[in-house]
Design an enzyme around this catalytic site. Structure first.
Site, mmCIF file in Angstrom:
data_model
loop_
_atom_site.group_PDB
_atom_site.id
_atom_site.type_symbol
_atom_site.label_atom_id
_atom_site.label_comp_id
_atom_site.label_asym_id
_atom_site.label_seq_id
_atom_site.Cartn_x
_atom_site.Cartn_y
_atom_site.Cartn_z
ATOM 1 N N PRO A 177 108.735 21.896 55.000
ATOM 2 C CA PRO A 177 108.689 21.670 53.556
ATOM 3 C C PRO A 177 108.274 22.953 52.841
ATOM 4 C CG PRO A 177 106.807 20.650 54.640
ATOM 5 C CD PRO A 177 107.704 21.138 55.724
ATOM 6 N N MET A 178 109.057 23.372 51.864
ATOM 7 C CA MET A 178 108.742 24.576 51.089
ATOM 8 C C MET A 178 108.886 24.262 49.610
ATOM 9 S SD MET A 178 110.526 27.618 53.368
ATOM 10 C CE MET A 178 112.002 26.681 53.801
ATOM 11 N N CYS A 233 98.968 24.287 53.740
ATOM 12 C CA CYS A 233 99.204 25.093 52.541
ATOM 13 C C CYS A 233 98.031 26.047 52.305
ATOM 14 C CB CYS A 233 99.414 24.192 51.329
ATOM 15 S SG CYS A 233 99.804 25.120 49.821
ATOM 16 N N HIS A 241 101.390 26.088 62.469
ATOM 17 C CA HIS A 241 101.779 27.434 62.064
ATOM 18 C C HIS A 241 100.751 28.386 62.661
ATOM 19 C CE1 HIS A 241 103.084 30.302 58.566
ATOM 20 N NE2 HIS A 241 102.862 30.948 59.694
#
Length: 370
Positions: free
Chosen positions: A16-17, A101, A171
């Site tokens: 998701p970006m 995020c 990540h």
């Protein structure tokens, strides 16, 4: 790879970006290859309060399946209500939770990559999500931690497995690294060793399909999450299909083929937003990504990035030399943000007590999209 009852093949997830993975971009990517394609970040508060922008973002084009939505939330009660809305109203087939995020407006509220530091709060959020999801699989995406002195990913992974999550994506960077430096693939391997009972997906520095194969060989992870590597390159998912099927072919589009994809992307954005000015304006940020590595000239690049209508954009695209070949390594490397941060913006006293589970009234964002 299975995420709950969902078969994901190839074992590839579109990250998701914000401002990128809307319905238009997901359509382009899904036309190229298989996998799981996740929406932009949806705030749980925005969904619970029925914010019009949020409700518009959670709509999926006809035929998109499985439908995957990422939620951002800090308050367990609000997260639980948002997940229940998705489950009971049939808004999606899969829920991913954002704990990765690194942007200041998220971390300074204790959300995103800041939240896993509070182990008890993380557990409460995950428990609320799973309890309200019904049969929907719940997953999470996270980073290694806040910085090198405050790593959280192994504890967070164990908590996720204990609370019934269906998969975890890591990540291989800390929040303070943002997108700078090199992703730590060894951390992905350590997480896989720590939670062998559920799928672990690796994220970070996957610029080509062969990078994805290398990550899986090196870390033992079950699948990959692709983010910045597909910016301006939706055909990367065709390469990933080929790579995981053992085929050596890789997409090498000419500049004319790239231009045709750019025109289609812009048209899909216009359809997505229901407004030509809005769609063309949103497309502008994609121009540099599509043309990375190609010689196109500063004037033409500027004209493409300032076009005000589809007709004007198509006219400028027609000026590109259509037969110019794919530039190879110049177009295959890093794209998007590559900078690190000096520090992570956190709520006052956030690092003083990792056991604290209090949630600030200002913690929840009401606007979706990151």
């Amino acid at each position: 790879m299975k995420i709950g009852a969902i078969d994901v093949w190839p074992p590839v997830v579109l990250a998701p970006m914000a401002g990128v993975t809307n319905a238009a971009f997901r359509t382009l990517c899904r036309e190229q290859g298989g996998g799981l394609y996740v929406s932009e970040m949806i705030t749980t508060r925005g969904l619970v309060e029925r914010n019009p922008k949020t409700l518009a973002m959670i709509r999926f084009p006809e035929g998109e399946s499985p439908r995957s939505v990422q939620l951002y939330g800090v308050d367990p009660a609000v997260v639980g209500r948002a997940v229940r809305i998705i489950a009971e109203e049939g808004l999606a087939d899969h829920v991913d939770l954002n704990f990765g995020c690194p942007v200041p407006k998220v971390t300074r509220r204790g959300g995103g990559s800041a939240l896993p530091y509070k182990r008890g709060l993380l557990r409460r959020v995950l428990r609320a999500a799973v309890a309200n999801a019904g049969t929907l699989p719940v997953t999470m995406k996270m980073r290694k931690g806040i910085d090198g002195d405050h790593l959280t990913y192994l504890d967070a992974g164990r908590i996720a497995a204990q609370e019934g999550l269906s998969a975890i994506a890591l990540h291989g960077r800390t929040a303070v690294q943002h997108y700078g430096g090199t992703a730590d693939w060894e951390a992905i391997a350590r997480l896989k060793d720590a939670v062998p009972e559920i799928p672990v997906l690796g994220n970070g520095d996957i610029w080509t399909a062969d990078d994805a194969l290398r990550m899986i060989r090196r870390t033992g992870c079950d699948g990959v999450v692709v983010g910045r590597g597909c910016l301006g390159r939706p055909w990367l998912f065709r390469d990933l299909d080929d790579a995981f099927e053992g085929r050596p072919t890789r997409a090498r589009p000419t500049l004319g083929e790239v231009a045709a994809t750019m025109a289609r992307h812009a048209a899909l954005l216009v359809e997505c937003f229901g407004s030509e000015p809005h769609g063309v304006l949103d497309f502008r940020k994609h121009v540099g990504w599509y043309l990375k590595g190609f010689e196109a000239g500063a004037d033409l690049r500027r004209d493409l990035a300032t076009a005000g209508s589809l007709e004007e954009l198509r006219g400028h695209l027609a000026r590109l030399p259509a037969t110019r070949p794919w530039p190879g390594a110049a177009a295959d490397g890093p794209r998007g943000k590559t900078n690190a941060r000096d520090r992570v913006h956190l709520p006052d006293g956030w690092l003083d007590d990792q056991g604290d589970v209090e949630v600030s009234a200002e913690a929840e964002l009401d606007v979706s999209g990151g």
